[in-house]
Write a protein that holds these residues in place. Structure first.
Motif, PDB file in Angstrom:
ATOM      1  N   SER A 229       0.830  -1.196   0.000  1.00 15.67           N
ATOM      2  CA  SER A 229       0.000   0.000   0.000  1.00 15.67           C
ATOM      3  C   SER A 229       0.872   1.256   0.000  1.00 15.67           C
ATOM      4  N   MET A 230       1.947   1.222   0.802  1.00 19.12           N
ATOM      5  CA  MET A 230       2.854   2.377   0.852  1.00 19.12           C
ATOM      6  C   MET A 230       3.565   2.551  -0.491  1.00 19.12           C
ATOM      7  N   LEU A 231       4.047   1.401  -1.010  1.00 14.19           N
ATOM      8  CA  LEU A 231       4.737   1.466  -2.302  1.00 14.19           C
ATOM      9  C   LEU A 231       3.762   1.826  -3.414  1.00 14.19           C
ATOM     10  N   GLY A 232       2.519   1.393  -3.210  1.00 10.89           N
ATOM     11  CA  GLY A 232       1.499   1.599  -4.238  1.00 10.89           C
ATOM     12  C   GLY A 232       1.311   3.052  -4.588  1.00 10.89           C
ATOM     13  N   VAL A 233       1.407   3.920  -3.595  1.00  5.76           N
ATOM     14  CA  VAL A 233       1.230   5.355  -3.845  1.00  5.76           C
ATOM     15  C   VAL A 233       2.296   5.827  -4.832  1.00  5.76           C
ATOM     16  N   GLY A 234       3.536   5.428  -4.550  1.00  8.57           N
ATOM     17  CA  GLY A 234       4.632   5.819  -5.438  1.00  8.57           C
ATOM     18  C   GLY A 234       4.493   5.191  -6.806  1.00  8.57           C
ATOM     19  N   ILE A 235       4.121   3.903  -6.810  1.00  9.76           N
ATOM     20  CA  ILE A 235       3.976   3.202  -8.096  1.00  9.76           C
ATOM     21  C   ILE A 235       2.848   3.815  -8.917  1.00  9.76           C
ATOM     22  N   ASP A 236       1.739   4.135  -8.235  1.00  7.70           N
ATOM     23  CA  ASP A 236       0.621   4.756  -8.953  1.00  7.70           C
ATOM     24  C   ASP A 236       1.031   6.094  -9.543  1.00  7.70           C
ATOM     25  N   GLY A 237       1.800   6.852  -8.755  1.00  6.96           N
ATOM     26  CA  GLY A 237       2.271   8.150  -9.244  1.00  6.96           C
ATOM     27  C   GLY A 237       3.164   7.986 -10.462  1.00  6.96           C
ATOM     28  N   ALA A 238       4.067   7.027 -10.379  1.00  5.40           N
ATOM     29  CA  ALA A 238       4.977   6.781 -11.504  1.00  5.40           C
ATOM     30  C   ALA A 238       4.208   6.258 -12.715  1.00  5.40           C
ATOM     31  N   ARG A 239       3.194   5.427 -12.433  1.00  6.22           N
ATOM     32  CA  ARG A 239       2.391   4.885 -13.527  1.00  6.22           C
ATOM     33  C   ARG A 239       1.629   6.012 -14.242  1.00  6.22           C
ATOM     34  N   LEU A 240       1.117   6.919 -13.432  1.00  4.17           N
ATOM     35  CA  LEU A 240       0.414   8.081 -13.993  1.00  4.17           C
ATOM     36  C   LEU A 240       1.364   8.875 -14.888  1.00  4.17           C
ATOM     37  N   PHE A 241       2.574   9.034 -14.399  1.00  5.29           N
ATOM     38  CA  PHE A 241       3.583   9.761 -15.186  1.00  5.29           C
ATOM     39  C   PHE A 241       3.861   9.025 -16.495  1.00  5.29           C
ATOM     40  N   GLY A 242       3.908   7.701 -16.406  1.00  4.72           N
ATOM     41  CA  GLY A 242       4.149   6.888 -17.601  1.00  4.72           C
ATOM     42  C   GLY A 242       3.059   7.088 -18.642  1.00  4.72           C
ATOM     43  N   TRP A 243       1.812   7.073 -18.173  1.00  2.00           N
ATOM     44  CA  TRP A 243       0.701   7.269 -19.118  1.00  2.00           C
ATOM     45  C   TRP A 243       0.688   8.688 -19.666  1.00  2.00           C
TER      46      TRP A 243
END
Lengths: 477, 221
Positions: free
Chosen positions: A339-353
């Motif tokens: 869940s903690m990592l998810g925030v960062g991963i989601d942010g990076a994923r958003l950046f990717g898209w």
């Protein structure tokens, strides 16, 4: 018309290449994030299979899980050996597996444990046998593959969990008696020895009463008397392993070459508490290794499997409230971590898209300009016999070709970067990230990126489709 | 007697209140070479667009090689153009991203003729640019590009070859060569040739002419 689209792309090759690059970077980023999160999640799940509870020294529960289950962090400290009996005596407990950490061999952790630890991951022997005596080691498949150690070879562990900096235990070579088949779990990266081996290597005196815990799931049916070798057996064992001098009073670290362990700076390292290297905030045991009571055999953690659901209700709170130990639930901690990592991963994923959309926008601008610049040629195509759909398709094809090339290059780049990371960075290696693993969701990424290419080409293509040919010809001729 | 390759009857066309053609008549027999002369704005381009099916007349009929254009859908007109008509423009000659040879091969494909590289090379040889087959259009001179455009138009074996100001951008020497080439290759291919131009130099090469004078009625010269 596909050849024509390719020819047009070649004609402005630099711009086409830049658009492909932009999209490929976006895809690579998304692929890396996807594989990282998916493989990490899978890995967490697989590595924690069959472990309902981890009991260890007080500290961060997440750290306890990471160190004892996933072997990626420093342990919180050690717990008394008596805790094994405490838990094995509980009717709600089906299995207790001790884990004693402290050393590594070329970065692979040496884990003092029991055979049941390998059984936890359904690990089967590819060669040899399980350890039955001290100084015998069984290697995980990855360890054998990467170190090149083969059956019958001896190796020397180093103090600490992450490299050779802690100094080698030259006087305690271990013999490889078995190599495990790959399991796809953390087991592949571990070296299994008996708990006693870890104690011996660190000069911790112990009797062999622990041996009676070694050979059963429940630990309740052992004949303690039959396995209680007492002092005589202990002495014998130590002679066999050149530990004759492991006398609490006369614990001679010099004889064990522990000077290399920088005891002055890490007095706890050689104390039982330092079988595992405690977290920095872990208080140093009073008197360190100089106090005989500090050398009592300990373990780093216990991996517990419940016999019944009642255990889950009662045991964690009992341990946390009534003992000096802590109980951590892997499922809870990994969920928290993800869940903690998810925030960062989601942010990076958003950046990717976002990057992919910028790539799409770039394709759109390029095609719009190209369609305007060559409207005369597109009209000529119509005069040569191409119908509206064919001309429309030429521009759409350009968008699709750029997007497809970007997607494919991005896939290769993403997996290539994962391979580089896996070969260069230890944490990635420890995570067991497989760069060649293909996540089904990567197909979705590719399709979405191609869709971006199609959408980006739609407006320029539509403008050409709708264009008044006579006006274009009037302008162009 | 063979039926005309191009027959225009009672053609009327207006843009708003501006009348371009009023009962215009034209008939071109197979193998005919005809100039369509007239100053800018006289309706030459409109006539080409009508014959090519890019414009629909207000009334009247246009028949190309026995197929009447009037009343056809846009896609059917596209198809008729693809099979029967080729147009050479003054400046819009070739697809820039393709080599000369690829341009001709594409023209074959789009017109439904089987791709035939030998035929392409023969045609390029006929217009004298076979050595430039693999050059891009931007590597060609104006004259070479126009020769390539003629080859591109003829490779599809059209019944009717329309040239819109084919020599206006060329000097006298090149204009003469291109005109001769147009006539020769059209003859060789058996195509009917209609050249729309304001370039009076072509009268020497193509004596038969129709003059569009007052945006109304063509007068046969």
């Amino acid at each position: 018309m596909l050849r024509l689209a390719l020819a047009y792309l070649r004609e402005r090759s630099l711009l086409s290449a830049l658009n492909v690059l932009l999209l490929s970077l976006a895809v690579a980023m998304l692929v890396i994030l996807l594989n990282f999160s998916a493989q990490m999640s899978d890995r967490f799940e697989r590595d924690a299979q069959g472990i309902d509870l981890v009991v260890g020294a007080k500290g961060s529960p997440l750290q306890l899980i990471l160190s004892s289950v996933y072997h990626v962090d420093m342990p919180t400290g050690n717990i008394p050996l008596s805790s094994i009996d405490l838990l094995r005596g509980d009717p709600a407990v089906a299995r207790v597996i001790p884990v004693a950490l402290g050393d590594n061999f070329r970065g692979f952790r040496i884990v003092g444990t029991e055979e049941s630890y390998a059984q936890l991951y359904d690990a089967e022997l590819a060669e040899g046998r399980m350890f039955t005596a001290n100084s015998e080691a069984v290697l995980g498949s990855k360890v054998a593959e990467e170190t090149g150690v083969t059956l019958g070879q001896q190796f020397v562990g180093s103090h600490g969990l992450v490299g050779d900096d802690g100094g080698a235990h030259e006087h305690h070579p271990m013999e490889t008696v078995g190599i495990l088949a790959p399991t796809g779990t953390v087991m592949d990266r571990l070296i299994l020895v008996s708990v006693e081996t870890v104690w011996d290597v660190h000069g911790i005196e112990h009797d062999h009463a622990h041996g009676d815990h070694d050979h059963g799931e429940d630990g309740h049916s052992h004949d303690h008397e039959a396995h209680d070798h007492g002092e005589a057996a202990h002495s014998h064992d130590h002679e066999a392993h050149d530990h004759g001098a492991h006398d609490h009073e006369a614990h001679d670290h010099g004889a064990h070459d522990h000077g290399a362990h920088a005891h002055g700076a890490h007095a706890h390292d050689d104390a039982p508490a330092a079988i595992a290297e405690p977290a920095e905030e872990q208080p140093m045991r009073a008197g360190g290794f100089q106090r005989p009571d500090a050398l009592a055999p300990e373990v780093t953690a216990l991996l517990v499997t419940y016999r019944s659901a009642a255990g889950a209700v009662r045991l964690p709170s009992m341990i946390n409230r009534q003992t000096d130990m802590q109980a951590a639930v892997p499922a809870v901690e990994t969920t928290r971590l993800l869940s903690m990592l998810g925030v960062g991963i989601d942010g990076a994923r958003l950046f990717g898209w976002l990057l992919a959309l910028i790539g799409g926008l770039s394709i759109f601008v390029a095609l719009l300009n190209a369609a305007s610049a060559r409207e005369g040629e597109l009209a000529l195509l119509r005069m040569m016999g191409a119908n509206k759909l064919q001309v429309f398709g030429t521009i759409i094809a350009e968008g699709v070709i750029i997007a497809t090339a970007g997607a494919i290059l991005g896939l290769l780049l993403g997996h290539g970067l994962l391979a580089v990371a896996a070969s260069m960075f230890r944490p990635v290696q420890e995570m067991g990230l497989d760069p060649l693993h293909f996540e089904p969701a990567e197909i979705t990424i590719v399709l979405l990126v191609i869709a971006i290419g199609v959408v980006a080409a739609l407006i320029p293509a539509w403008r050409v489709f709708r264009a008044d040919l006579t006006r274009i010809l009037a302008r162009a001729t | 007697m063979a039926s005309p390759v191009l027959e225009i009857s009672d053609l009327r066309l207006s843009f708003g209140s501006r009348e371009i053609f009023n009962d215009f008549q034209l008939s071109l027999d197979p193998g005919n070479h005809t100039l369509l002369l007239g100053p800018s704005g006289s309706g030459k381009t409109s006539l080409i667009n009508l014959v090519a099916g890019l414009l629909s007349p207000d009334s009247g009929t246009i028949t190309v090689d026995g197929e009447t254009m009037s009343g056809l859908s846009a896609s059917a007109r596209d198809d008729l153009r693809r099979r029967k008509i080729a147009v050479i423009f003054q400046t819009l000659r070739l697809i820039s991203a393709l080599s000369v040879r690829q341009n001709l091969l594409l023209a074959q494909k789009l017109s439904g003729v089987a791709r035939d590289n030998d035929k392409v090379m023969t045609l390029l040889e006929a217009v004298g640019i076979e050595t430039l087959a693999d050059q891009r259009p931007k590597q060609l001179s104006q004259g070479e590009a126009q020769r390539a455009a003629i080859a591109r138009a003829l490779v599809a074996e059209p019944a009717l070859l329309i040239a819109d100001e084919p020599t206006s951008a060329l000097d006298d020497a090149n204009a003469g060569k291109v005109a001769e080439l147009l006539l020769k290759t059209a003859d060789d291919m058996g195509a009917t040739l209609l050249v729309a131009t304001h370039d009076a130099r072509l009268k020497d090469n193509i004596p038969a002419a129709i003059e569009l004078q007052s945006l109304e009625t063509a007068v046969a010269a």
